[in-house]
Every structure is written in C-alpha cells, then in structure tokens.
Design an enzyme around this catalytic site. Structure first.
Site, mmCIF file in Angstrom:
data_model
loop_
_atom_site.group_PDB
_atom_site.id
_atom_site.type_symbol
_atom_site.label_atom_id
_atom_site.label_comp_id
_atom_site.label_asym_id
_atom_site.label_seq_id
_atom_site.Cartn_x
_atom_site.Cartn_y
_atom_site.Cartn_z
ATOM 1 N N LYS A 34 0.832 -1.217 0.000
ATOM 2 C CA LYS A 34 0.000 0.000 0.000
ATOM 3 C C LYS A 34 0.862 1.261 0.000
ATOM 4 O O LYS A 34 0.533 2.271 0.601
ATOM 5 C CB LYS A 34 -0.922 0.026 1.234
ATOM 6 C CG LYS A 34 -1.773 -1.206 1.422
ATOM 7 C CD LYS A 34 -2.758 -1.405 0.308
ATOM 8 C CE LYS A 34 -3.628 -2.621 0.595
ATOM 9 N NZ LYS A 34 -4.156 -3.236 -0.585
ATOM 10 N N CYS A 35 1.971 1.222 -0.703
ATOM 11 C CA CYS A 35 2.946 2.304 -0.731
ATOM 12 C C CYS A 35 2.944 2.957 -2.112
ATOM 13 O O CYS A 35 2.632 2.308 -3.107
ATOM 14 C CB CYS A 35 4.334 1.727 -0.413
ATOM 15 S SG CYS A 35 5.696 2.899 -0.483
#
Length: 189
Positions: A34-35
C-alpha cells in the site's frame, strides 16, 4: 560475515537459510503493498525475468514499519503481489527492517552499506525527504532503512555491493546489475 550466514522465514513460516542462493547475484528489497512505490514490483519482476537465467535473484521482505503500508498477512501479500504485479520471486515473512527489532539480516545490510543520502535531483526525492522529516524525523538520524523499497545489491559471494534508496527505480539499477553479472561471469570462465 555474508548474507549467506542468515536464515529467514518464508511467508508460510518455514526456516530458509540464505545460503540456498549462494552463487547468485541478489537484490534484496523491503516491500509493502500500500505504498506509493508499490508499482516498482512490476519492474522488479521484469528485472527478475530478464536477468534470472544469468544469475540474478530478487528477494522481497515485506515490512509494515512505514505508516502501516503493509497491512496484509503473509499469504495475502504473496497473493496480492502475484495477482497485481505478476511477482514470482520469493516474498518472505513480514519483518522489521529498522530499529532495535530489525531482523539481523537488515542490521547486517545497513551496517555494510550505510545511508548515503537521497539523490535530490530525483523528482520525488524532495517530497520523500519532506514526508520523512515531518512524520518520522528520527529516521533521518541513522543509517537505517528510510522507507519501503530500499534495495541492496549482493554479489555472488554474499557481499553487499550497493544500496539504492526507494526513489531509485528498478531499471535505474540495470547497469549495476549487468556489471556485477558480467564481471563475475568473466571470473568464472
């Protein structure tokens, strides 16, 4: 000491000695799903596909230490990376990569190749430094991992040869990877 002296856990929890990769050029990366840098998984897989037969092996180590950007469980991480980015290189059990509880492998990597700053000419470096300084200023005070997708290049003898910060795109490492693969191939002939 080399990276071959360390054991890690697979995503299913089995012990895996890194000496199983002896003789390969390794690219060790701390990952997160989720970066903003997560799309690098696609190019990392392309590097694996392009150079795997020449001896490159990419190893991914998920970590949730940077703003909770890895909320998934170990099996979910593997599935997400495979379905969304075609990743087939090994992804290991989620670990800490910085601080007192950092996995011994990452303690070794950061000691072997300390932080050498961000390339401030890179378009996202200034933003990256700004985020770190505002949210986690303590990260800038040591040689520890600064964020997800820090990459370490390891030679066939298990020695750390280079460190690439998250803002370095995977394809920007091609010359370093090729040089290491070629120089070591020439030595073995």
């Amino acid at each position: 000491m080399s990276v071959y002296d360390f054991k890690v856990k697979t995503s299913s929890g089995l012990n895996a000695p890194l000496n199983r990769y002896q003789g390969k050029v390794l690219l060790i990366v701390n990952t997160a799903t989720k970066c903003g840098f997560t799309p690098q998984l696609d190019d990392l897989q392309k590097l694996q596909d392009q150079y795997g037969e020449q001896g490159l092996q990419i190893l991914g180590f998920p970590s949730n230490q940077f703003d909770n950007q890895e909320p998934l469980g170990d099996g979910e991480i593997t599935e997400f990376c495979s379905l969304n980015y075609g990743v087939n290189f090994p992804l290991f059990k989620k670990i800490d990569v910085r601080g007192e509880d950092a996995h011994p492998l990452y303690q070794h990597l950061t000691k072997a190749k300390p932080f050498n700053g961000f390339d401030m000419d890179h378009p996202t470096a200034k933003l990256m430094v700004s985020i770190i300084e505002s949210k986690h200023p303590e990260y800038m005070l040591d040689d520890g991992i600064k964020w997800n997708f820090t990459k370490f290049l390891i030679d066939r003898n298990g020695e750390v040869t280079a460190r690439f910060e998250p803002t370095v795109e995977p394809f920007d490492m091609k010359a370093d990877i090729e040089a290491l693969l070629q120089s070591e191939t020439a030595l073995n002939q």
